[in-house]
Motif scaffolding. Structure first.
Motif, PDB file in Angstrom:
ATOM      1  N   ASN A  38       0.844  -1.190   0.000  1.00 14.99           N
ATOM      2  CA  ASN A  38       0.000   0.000   0.000  1.00 14.99           C
ATOM      3  C   ASN A  38       0.882   1.244   0.000  1.00 14.99           C
ATOM      4  O   ASN A  38       2.072   1.168   0.319  1.00 14.99           O
ATOM      5  CB  ASN A  38      -0.948  -0.019   1.206  1.00 14.99           C
ATOM      6  CG  ASN A  38      -0.194  -0.024   2.528  1.00 14.99           C
ATOM      7  OD1 ASN A  38       0.312   1.008   2.964  1.00 14.99           O
ATOM      8  ND2 ASN A  38      -0.090  -1.191   3.156  1.00 14.99           N
ATOM      9  N   ASN A  77      -2.439   5.917   9.566  1.00 13.22           N
ATOM     10  CA  ASN A  77      -3.034   5.546   8.274  1.00 13.22           C
ATOM     11  C   ASN A  77      -3.332   4.049   8.138  1.00 13.22           C
ATOM     12  O   ASN A  77      -3.529   3.561   7.024  1.00 13.22           O
ATOM     13  CB  ASN A  77      -2.144   5.989   7.105  1.00 13.22           C
ATOM     14  CG  ASN A  77      -2.118   7.485   6.915  1.00 13.22           C
ATOM     15  OD1 ASN A  77      -3.106   8.176   7.166  1.00 13.22           O
ATOM     16  ND2 ASN A  77      -0.985   8.022   6.482  1.00 13.22           N
ATOM     17  N   LEU A  80      -6.647   3.424   6.210  1.00 14.53           N
ATOM     18  CA  LEU A  80      -6.548   3.655   4.769  1.00 14.53           C
ATOM     19  C   LEU A  80      -5.840   2.492   4.081  1.00 14.53           C
ATOM     20  O   LEU A  80      -6.289   1.995   3.046  1.00 14.53           O
ATOM     21  CB  LEU A  80      -5.778   4.951   4.496  1.00 14.53           C
ATOM     22  CG  LEU A  80      -6.420   6.277   4.921  1.00 14.53           C
ATOM     23  CD1 LEU A  80      -5.470   7.433   4.615  1.00 14.53           C
ATOM     24  CD2 LEU A  80      -7.751   6.489   4.220  1.00 14.53           C
ATOM     25  N   ALA A  81      -4.729   2.063   4.674  1.00 14.73           N
ATOM     26  CA  ALA A  81      -3.955   0.957   4.101  1.00 14.73           C
ATOM     27  C   ALA A  81      -4.771  -0.329   4.070  1.00 14.73           C
ATOM     28  O   ALA A  81      -4.725  -1.094   3.100  1.00 14.73           O
ATOM     29  CB  ALA A  81      -2.674   0.758   4.905  1.00 14.73           C
ATOM     30  N   TYR A  84      -7.472  -0.101   1.366  1.00 11.89           N
ATOM     31  CA  TYR A  84      -6.803  -0.081   0.065  1.00 11.89           C
ATOM     32  C   TYR A  84      -6.390  -1.491  -0.358  1.00 11.89           C
ATOM     33  O   TYR A  84      -6.714  -1.953  -1.459  1.00 11.89           O
ATOM     34  CB  TYR A  84      -5.581   0.831   0.175  1.00 11.89           C
ATOM     35  CG  TYR A  84      -4.690   0.892  -1.042  1.00 11.89           C
ATOM     36  CD1 TYR A  84      -4.822   1.905  -1.981  1.00 11.89           C
ATOM     37  CD2 TYR A  84      -3.677  -0.048  -1.223  1.00 11.89           C
ATOM     38  CE1 TYR A  84      -3.984   1.975  -3.088  1.00 11.89           C
ATOM     39  CE2 TYR A  84      -2.832   0.008  -2.331  1.00 11.89           C
ATOM     40  CZ  TYR A  84      -2.986   1.025  -3.252  1.00 11.89           C
ATOM     41  OH  TYR A  84      -2.149   1.083  -4.348  1.00 11.89           O
ATOM     42  N   LYS A 225     -12.588   5.583   7.304  1.00  7.70           N
ATOM     43  CA  LYS A 225     -11.296   5.680   6.627  1.00  7.70           C
ATOM     44  C   LYS A 225     -10.991   4.415   5.834  1.00  7.70           C
ATOM     45  O   LYS A 225     -10.267   4.464   4.830  1.00  7.70           O
ATOM     46  CB  LYS A 225     -10.183   5.963   7.635  1.00  7.70           C
ATOM     47  CG  LYS A 225     -10.175   7.392   8.145  1.00  7.70           C
ATOM     48  CD  LYS A 225      -8.979   7.649   9.040  1.00  7.70           C
ATOM     49  CE  LYS A 225      -8.951   9.098   9.521  1.00  7.70           C
ATOM     50  NZ  LYS A 225      -7.790   9.355  10.405  1.00  7.70           N
ATOM     51  N   GLY A 229      -9.994   4.287   1.972  1.00  5.16           N
ATOM     52  CA  GLY A 229      -8.930   3.445   1.432  1.00  5.16           C
ATOM     53  C   GLY A 229      -9.389   2.652   0.222  1.00  5.16           C
ATOM     54  O   GLY A 229      -8.644   2.452  -0.747  1.00  5.16           O
TER      55      GLY A 229
END
Length: 272
Positions: A38, A77, A80-81, A84, A225, A229
Motif C-alpha cells: 500500500n 493511516n 486507509l492501508a 486499500y 477511513k 482506502g
C-alpha cells in the motif's frame, strides 16, 4: 477482463455454491496476498482461513468454505492501508471469478481474532468469504441488498467538487481524472454510506470523508477511513492504467464547508 469491467462487475457476494476453490486459483490468490502493498508503508498481514478448521461464520453469508482475513497494528493511516489492500484483493479475486464481500460488523469476531493469532497491539478489522458465486442470491442476501440499496450510488455532482465545496463538479467534466472518478463512484462502503467527498483542483485530487460519529469511535479504528482506502484503490488503479504518475500526499487541504462536516484525509498529486 479489463480493469474497468472488473470494477463494474464486482459486487459484494454473500451467496456461494458450497464448492472449494481449486488449488491453482487458490495459489494465485495466496501469491497476490503475499505480495500486496500500500502507499502508506503499513504492514497488513493477510491469511486465507478454512471455515470448518476455525469454526468461522457470518450470519449474512451462505455456502462459503473459506475466508480471507487481515490484521495490522494501529499505526498512522492503518485504516486507509487496510481498505486499500483489501479492495485491491477483492478486485483481483473478481478477475478470477471469485466472489468476495468485505465484512466488519457481521463476523464471529472472537473466532476470527483467534484464527489470526492477534496480539494486544493488533486488530483484525474485517474478513471476506471467498468462493465461487452461486447462480442465484439467497433469500437472506436478496433482502439485505434491498435494505441497503446496494446498487444505489450518489450522483456525480453530489460527491465531486470543483476546487471547493461551493461548486459541484459538472457532470460533463471531461478532464484527466474523469474515468478514475467514475470508477471511484462505484466503490462499495460500510452500510453503503458512501462517505467520501472529492475535490478536483488542477493536477490534484483531494479526498475527504463525511463524518459519521457512530463509525469513528469503534475499537477497530475509523471505519469510514477504510471506505476511503477502498476508493483511493479504485482511483489509483485507473490512473496507473492510464500510465499517469501520481502520489498520495498529506497536504492538509482543509477547505471550509458550511453545510456538512467534511474531514480532509489525503491528496493525489500528479508528479512531473
Amino acid at each position: 477482463m479489463s480493469l474497468i469491467n472488473i470494477i463494474k462487475n464486482r459486487i459484494n457476494s454473500r451467496t456461494f455454491d458450497d464448492k472449494k476453490i481449486d488449488e491453482h486459483t487458490l495459489n494465485k490468490l495466496s501469491d497476490f496476498l503475499k505480495n500486496s502493498t500500500n502507499p502508506f508503508d503499513v504492514s497488513i498481514d493477510f491469511r486465507i482461513l478454512d471455515k470448518e478448521a476455525y469454526n468461522l461464520s457470518s450470519p449474512v453469508i451462505v455456502g462459503e468454505k473459506m475466508y480471507v482475513a487481515a490484521k495490522t497494528k494501529k499505526v498512522k493511516n492503518f485504516e486507509l492501508a487496510y481498505g486499500y489492500e483489501f479492495e485491491r484483493f477483492c478486485l483481483f479475486a473478481e478477475s478470477l471469478n471469485i466472489g468476495t464481500a468485505i465484512l466488519v460488523a457481521t463476523l464471529s469476531r472472537k473466532k476470527f481474532e483467534a484464527a489470526m493469532n492477534l496480539n494486544e497491539h493488533e486488530v483484525c478489522i474485517a474478513a471476506s468469504p471467498i468462493g465461487y458465486k452461486a447462480k442465484k442470491f439467497s433469500i437472506r442476501e436478496t433482502l439485505l441488498r434491498k435494505a441497503l440499496k446496494s446498487e444505489k450510488r450518489f450522483n456525480f455532482n453530489e460527491i465531486f467538487f470543483d476546487k471547493n465545496f461551493d461548486k459541484a463538479l459538472d457532470i460533463s467534466y471531461n478532464g484527466l481524472f474523469k474515468e478514475a472518478l467514475e470508477m471511484l463512484r462505484l466503490s462499495p462502503s460500510a452500510e453503503n454510506k458512501q462517505p467520501w467527498r472529492v475535490v478536483v483542483e488542477d493536477t490534484m485530487v483531494h479526498f475527504y470523508k463525511k463524518r459519521n460519529e457512530s463509525m469513528i469511535h469503534s475499537k477497530l479504528g475509523d471505519i469510514q477511513k477504510i471506505d476511503v482506502g477502498i476508493v483511493i484503490a479504485h482511483f489509483e488503479l485507473v490512473m496507473n492504467r492510464k500510465n499517469i504518475n501520481g502520489k498520495f500526499l498529506e497536504i492538509n487541504k482543509n477547505i471550509e464547508n458550511k453545510k456538512d462536516s467534511f474531514e480532509y484525509i489525503i491528496s493525489y498529486c500528479i508528479q512531473s
